[in-house]
Each structure stands twice: as C-alpha cells, then as structure tokens.
Write an enzyme that holds these catalytic residues in place. Structure first.
Site, short mmCIF file in Angstrom:
data_model
loop_
_atom_site.label_atom_id
_atom_site.label_comp_id
_atom_site.label_asym_id
_atom_site.label_seq_id
_atom_site.Cartn_x
_atom_site.Cartn_y
_atom_site.Cartn_z
N GLY A 94 0.94 -0.99 -0.21
CA GLY A 94 0.07 0.00 -0.12
C GLY A 94 0.83 1.17 -0.07
N ASP A 256 3.92 -5.06 -7.46
CA ASP A 256 3.38 -3.71 -6.92
C ASP A 256 4.00 -2.52 -7.83
OD1 ASP A 256 5.66 -4.88 -5.23
OD2 ASP A 256 5.79 -2.82 -4.46
P1 AMP Z 1 8.85 1.04 -3.43
O1 AMP Z 1 10.25 0.31 -3.26
O2 AMP Z 1 8.87 2.36 -3.50
O3 AMP Z 1 8.11 0.25 -4.75
O4 AMP Z 1 8.03 0.85 -2.16
C1 AMP Z 1 7.57 -0.61 -1.71
C2 AMP Z 1 6.71 -0.49 -0.61
O5 AMP Z 1 7.30 0.02 0.47
C3 AMP Z 1 5.51 0.43 -0.68
O6 AMP Z 1 4.36 -0.10 -0.26
C4 AMP Z 1 5.96 1.75 -0.28
O7 AMP Z 1 4.68 2.48 0.16
C5 AMP Z 1 6.73 1.22 0.97
N1 AMP Z 1 7.80 2.47 1.37
C6 AMP Z 1 8.92 2.41 0.87
N2 AMP Z 1 9.77 3.45 1.28
C7 AMP Z 1 8.90 3.82 2.29
C8 AMP Z 1 8.95 4.62 3.55
N3 AMP Z 1 10.24 5.48 3.77
N4 AMP Z 1 8.08 4.84 4.43
C9 AMP Z 1 6.90 3.92 4.53
N5 AMP Z 1 6.91 3.28 3.35
C10 AMP Z 1 7.87 3.06 2.52
MG MG Z 2 6.32 0.89 -5.32
#
Ligand code: AMP
Ligand code: MG
Length: 498
Positions: A94, A256
């Site tokens: 999410g 995702d």
């Molecule tokens: P991503 O690597 O950006 O595709 O993120 C994968 C998951 O980790 C997603 O659900 C993001 O919302 C969550 N996420 C990544 N970085 C953060 C952060 N600094 N704080 C909270 N959630 C994160």
């Molecule tokens: Mg992502």
C-alpha cells in the site's frame, strides 16, 4: 488540516477512486512539514494538464506540494495493495509514503492521478518513516521526465519541494516530496491484494473500474475481464520493449511496481546502461540479478501471470475454461513483445521494410557491442549518421568499439540491407535520429546532479532537465551530457534510498 479557500481554482478534481468501497484505501491527509521550499515546477506538463503555471509557483501551491495544505476538491487517500517483491509474496503493502490527492481532469478531459510521494506515514507504512529523501526525488523527477521525452509511457513529475526536515537513510539527508502524475496508480499488486483475500467482489469492482477508466472498449467484449487482461498484456509488452530499446533497467519490477495502464512507475534503483551488457544489473538490492536487463521481458510476463491468476474467477464459467483463457492471454505476450521489439529495433537501424534476416542482424550488432565494450546509446546514435557508402564518417562509430575492424562485416551487411530497400540516406538519417537519442539520463550525470543539489546547487538539476527534454536533438553545447562516463565516473550500483 487547513484547506485553502481557492474553490478548485488551481485543480479541478473528480475523485473516482475515492468513491470506491472503503476497503480500497485509507482516508487521511498528508503530514505537514516544517519549511517547504520549491525545487521546481514542470511548466510544460502543467500546460499540458491545463494548469496555470504561474499559480503553480505561488506560496500557497508550494504548501500544497509539500502536503501542508489540501487543495479544495481533493479527497486524500492512501491506496492499499499487495505484491510479489523479488518473487516473494507480501500480502499487504500500500501507499506507505504517498497520498493520492485525487484525480484532475486535463483541458481535454483526460483523467490523471495527482499524488504526493514522501508525504508522511500512512496505515501502510509498516516500519518506514513515510518520507522521501532529496536524492531519490530528484532521480525520479529527472528519469521519469527523460523517459517521457524519449516517448516511453511513464508517470510524470509535476513538482518537487524540499521539506526543511531531515530523513534518516544511510546518513541524514534533506527530505523532499515529489508531486507525481499518473494515468492511475493501480498496479498488478492492487488486484493481488483482493484476490489473495478471496474478495472476488473486490477484484470485480476493481476490474470494472479499470475497464471504465482506461480500457472502455473491453466492456463490449464477450468476456470484458479477459479483454482487460489482454489490454494489460499488450500495454506491458510494448512498454518493456520500449525500455529495451533505450537500454533502460527498471531495477525493481515487483508486481506492486507494475502498472495496469502500462506506464513505467516507481523509479528506485533504475539505470540506463552505458556500455552494452545484456545481463547488466545496477540495483544494489537485486543480489540474484532477477531484474537484469535481459530478464525484463520475461519478468513482465511473470507479473502478468500474477494478474491473470488474480482475475481467474472472472475469466470463465468453470475452472478449466478460466485457466485456459488465462493461459492463452499470457502466452500471447511473447509474440506481442517480440513484434514490438523487432518493430522498434528495425526503426533504430533505419529499416522501413521487413526482412527475415533483420532479427539476426540486430542480435549480431548487440553481440558486437557487448564484445567491444561499446556504448549502447552512442552506437545507435552514431549509426544514424552513417551513409550507404562507407566514408570517413564511419570513424565516429568505429571509435566506440574496442576492436573497430570487428564491425566492418556487420556494417557491410547493414548497408546491403539499406540498398535492398532503396533507402534514401537523407530521409533515413533524420528518421534514425528521431529513434536513437543522443541524450539519456546517464547514471554519472544523475549522481553529479544529486551531489550538487545536496550542496544546495540546483543548477545541474535544471540543466540536466532541459538537455533531456530534447533527447533526439543535436545539442552541440551539451557535449558533456552526451558523452559516456570516464572510467572514474562509472556508476556500478544504484540505490533505492527509501
Ligand atoms: P517501493 O520500493 O517504492 O516500490 O516501495 C515498496 C513499498 O514500501 C510500498 O508499499 C511503499 O509505500 C513502501 N515504502 C517505501 N519506502 C517507504 C518509507 N520511507 N516509508 C514508508 N513506506 C515506504
Ligand atoms: Mg512501489
């Protein structure tokens, strides 16, 4: 939260996702930050969206981009989704650090998500801080805009601000928020979330929503859900083919991060190749090379198989027919991908007609590039400038290869092929230059730009952005941005920084 009384003057919202059932998201405002400061607004994109660029740089708008004020008409939500990350199942991800402010309608009525990334914790943050660091925000801004200028489907960057707060990563870094525009943020992982909960109603509501928003023609098919799947298969096959043609490595092709609209989304440890190497991996978190350049086409197909699995109950009246429908849709990917790849590669070589030897000819050039440590982008760009008759101009291309003579045979074959279709040099060179960019967001340039920004100097960010806005033009005074990295500048690993 303070809601400015602008009555939608800046954005015209119509928030269809927020009208879906409550279990599709969490409703919450972004978390305000201490001292927002504008890094940049994308004036060209603002214009295309029918927004007033002047208002976009106002103090009030900067507060909106930072999450300190919620614009009138917005209905802020964090979307829920699940996902396969590096093949492993995560039942709940999410928006952990993003808030969808809502959907805006462009001048011609097209609908776009307006999302803040780095806007604070949400119920989906898990152990994360909900924030983004300046480096990754600038990287996403530059690379997504470069992709768009290259003609590749992608989310876009409307604005970026710093927050006046620090975030803890490897070091303490300045915090930043990116304002992202997407056709929508629904991912394969969004479907997986409902399917894994055996919430067939949820899957169907989401599928109907995506059909009506993005693929309305599918609604008229015998089975609209199979038609939806076919549309996503095609969109992803064409997207990944377009990545391969510019040497782009996404780096985190988790389900995702796989968009239902076929836009490139979530620029983390992504990279453009300098020297061509088919198994190239830059991402520091991709230890097994799962998302290596050459694996991308089959990984996209694997992701689509997860989508098919999620839609299974909607694909047929009984299990057998549903499974055979899903299988047919996923198997069709291979041909669509191959055709899209071949079509694009033919254009890169300057061929207007099809010849059965083309595939082999392309592979042979790629092999030669790999054996000779040739720069991917410059090899194609310099090929664009060669004539049907060999002459001194060949030097510029040959110089890119460790052993220049090894290219001679290939060039002779390429020229024979041009003669075969009666190719006109002048027209072909123009057509090839429009397919073979001279400028890509090279890793060392991004690194240089981020380091400068961390010292408070945003000039390299602005300059890089303006050069990459016209990647197919000859820009004689931008030679620094065209050249490959010197040995000491080569970036071998890219980091998420999340
Ligand atoms: P991503 O690597 O950006 O595709 O993120 C994968 C998951 O980790 C997603 O659900 C993001 O919302 C969550 N996420 C990544 N970085 C953060 C952060 N600094 N704080 C909270 N959630 C994160
Ligand atoms: Mg992502």
């Amino acid at each position: 939260m303070n809601r400015p009384d602008d009555h939608g003057i800046l954005f015209t919202f119509d928030n269809s996702y927020g009208r879906l059932p409550e279990r599709f998201f969490a409703r919450l405002d972004p978390t305000p930050v201490r001292a927002p400061k504008l890094i940049g607004v994308n004036v060209e994109l603002a214009g295309a969206l029918g927004l007033d660029p002047q208002k976009l740089s106002s103090k009030e708008t900067v507060e909106i981009f930072a999450g300190n004020k919620v614009p009138a008409g917005s209905d802020p939500i964090a979307m829920v989704y699940a996902g396969h990350q590096f093949g492993g199942w995560s039942p709940q991800l999410g928006d952990g650090r993003a808030i969808l402010l809502g959907e805006i309608l462009s001048g011609d009525g097209e609908r776009f998500d307006l999302q803040l990334k780095g806007s604070g914790r949400t119920p989906f943050s898990r152990s994360g801080d909900g924030r983004s660091a300046l480096g990754p925000v600038l990287r996403e801004y530059i690379v997504s805009e470069a992709m768009s200028a290259l003609g590749i489907k992608t989310t876009r960057a409307l604005a970026a601000v710093t927050t006046g707060e620090q975030v803890r990563r490897e070091d303490m870094d300045p915090g930043a928020v990116l304002t992202r525009i997407a056709k929508s943020h629904v991912r394969v992982g969004t479907f997986e979330y409902f399917a894994a909960k055996s919430d067939t109603d949820g899957v169907q509501i989401l599928a109907d929503y995506m059909i009506s928003r993005h693929y309305p023609k599918a609604a008229r098919a015998e089975n609209p859900y199979r038609a939806l799947l076919d549309c996503v298969v095609k969109a992803q096959a064409e997207l990944v083919a377009s990545w391969m043609q510019v040497g782009f490595i996404h780096g985190v092709m988790n389900t995702d991060n796989c968009s239902i609209t076929g836009e490139t989304i979530d620029y983390g440890p992504c990279a453009f190749m300098d020297i061509f190497e088919s198994d190239m991996v830059y991402s520091s978190i991709d230890h097994m090379g799962r998302y290596a350049y050459s694996n991308q086409p089959r990984i996209a197909q694997w992701n689509l198989a997860q989508l098919a699995q999620s839609l299974l109950l909607l694909l047929g009246d009984d299990e057998d027919s549903a499974i055979s429908s899903a299988k047919a849709a996923i198997e069709a990917y291979t041909k669509i991908y191959e055709e899209a790849w071949l079509k694009g590669m033919r254009e890169k070589l300057g061929f207007k007609e099809e010849d059965e030897g083309d595939h082999a000819l392309i592979e042979e050039l790629l092999d030669l590039m790999a054996q000779n440590n040739a720069d991917f982008t410059l090899s194609f760009r310099s090929l664009s400038n060669l004539s049907k008759i060999a002459n001194d101009e060949d030097e510029a291309m040959l110089d890119l290869f460790d052993l220049p003579v090894s290219l001679n045979d290939w060039l002779a074959q390429w020229r024979k092929r041009l003669v075969l279709e009666n190719s006109n040099d002048a027209a072909r060179k123009i057509a090839m230059r429009a397919k073979n960019p001279g400028f890509i967001p090279r890793n060392h340039l991004i690194e240089e730009m981020i380091q400068a920004a961390l010292q408070g100097d945003l000039e390299p960010f602005e300059r890089l952005q303006s050069v990459l806005a016209n990647p197919f033009d000859d820009q004689p005074d931008a030679a620094h941005y065209a050249r490959p990295p010197k040995p000491h500048e080569v970036v071998r690993a890219t980091f998420c920084g999340t």
